[in-house]
Design an enzyme around this catalytic site. Sequence first.
Site, PDB file in Angstrom:
ATOM      1  N   TYR A  35       1.043  -1.125   0.095  1.00 21.55           N
ATOM      2  CA  TYR A  35      -0.015   0.031  -0.031  1.00 21.55           C
ATOM      3  C   TYR A  35       0.672   1.336   0.122  1.00 21.55           C
ATOM      4  CZ  TYR A  35      -3.879   2.876   1.479  1.00 21.55           C
ATOM      5  OH  TYR A  35      -4.806   3.866   1.300  1.00 21.55           O
ATOM      6  N   LYS A  93     -12.096  -1.293   3.907  1.00 23.12           N
ATOM      7  CA  LYS A  93     -12.513  -1.837   2.901  1.00 23.12           C
ATOM      8  C   LYS A  93     -13.391  -3.161   2.969  1.00 23.12           C
ATOM      9  CE  LYS A  93      -9.162   0.913   2.002  1.00 23.12           C
ATOM     10  NZ  LYS A  93      -7.594   0.576   2.058  1.00 23.12           N
TER      11      LYS A  93
END
Length: 421
Positions: free
Chosen positions: A117, A214
């Site tokens: 990420y 998420k």
Amino acid sequence: MKTDFKKSSALRKNTKAIHAGSVEHSIYGEISVPIFQSSTFVFPSAADGAARFSGEQSGYIYTRLGNPTVNALEESIAALEGGFAGIATSTGMAAVGIVFLALLNQGDHIVATNCIYGASRVMLEKELTRFGVRSSFVDTSDFSGIERALLPETRMIFVESPMNPSMKITDLRAVGRIAAKHKILYTVDNTFAGPYLQRPIEMGADIVINSLTKFLNGHSDVIGGMIVTAGEELYKKIRRVSQVFGTTMDPHQAWLILRGVRTMPLRVERAQENAMKLARFLESHPKVSWVSYPGLAGHPQHRIAKKQMDGFGSMISFGVAGGIESGITVMNNVRLIKLAVSLGGVESLIEHPASMTHASIPRQQREEAGILDELVRLSVGCEDYEDIRDDLNQALNEIREPKALKPKPADGRQNRRPTRR
Ligand SMILES: *Cc1c(COP(=O)(O)O)cnc(C)c1O
């Protein structure tokens, strides 16, 4: 075997998502966990207050240190991940940061997946280096690279699988064996799969991180993070640092996320069913040059994905013929699919990592990590498959014929394929 309905660890994963993480009913017998919107908690007596501070008595003190609603969410995710306990954080990045702050010291070294990420990479390269913690980045989909990168001062291996956004897979069990052999902490950021599809602790991880923003929350409306540890010692260490740095989650935030978790299995199943069909559709589309989805037989780590995941998830990356210009055309022409970063919500989202989520990483490092300029990332939602397909199709067909496009750079980089079909 008899199911012990009182113990969430004995339940199966759909049941855990619905029942793990609860509090004692109040006199009203409510089904939903109440929102304990209180910053502090009354002690029955001075002796009780002292006993709670010393840890002799369980019970709440102050919400930064613990809160019943937040605790219910911690129990829920810890049960889903199969870990000892969870530590909720205000964001996913707070979870990543607190794991590093709690477990690393000056002079320590981390070996991390090169395609992590974007903000995690920035944290390691730009922030932790200020405290004397160094990192090496390797393509962990080839786990032999990890051993080569180990130094005497390596304290932690930090892996993300599937990788963002290349969708490469790391053999999590193989990395677990390397970590155990060298007695190094092993942390997995499980956000791209989530515990319904992949449980790294079962494969040797000491610590698992999820951005709850998420799949676990799943409605693109709340931010949050969770750390789950395999054992008690790490739990206590990380918990203490999280309390002192104040990365705690808010009870209302926890309540919303817990509500999302209850339907997570249904959303994940539906989205990955759509993703499989879309990956096949994209593979056969004339304007698409390559597709990276672990569920496709041609994905380089398809067999590992099949072995370590219960499903292939709903993230797809693909390259469009004509490179960056064509990618921009697709993103500017989708109607149903929204042009936005983030992932794992009920709605389909599309983004361009090289100019958006991963833009702060220098181009050469990006390309080494497989983040090509032509790569488009798609988070497949729960809409009807045909509607997502038709929207993508019309957007792809807006791409002009290759000869009408601007000349490509002389080195031909934009046409490189990260994976073979
Ligand atoms: C989103 C994400 C994070 C950060 O989570 P936030 O909730 O945005 O702070 C960390 N890791 C991965 C893989 C992510 O997708």
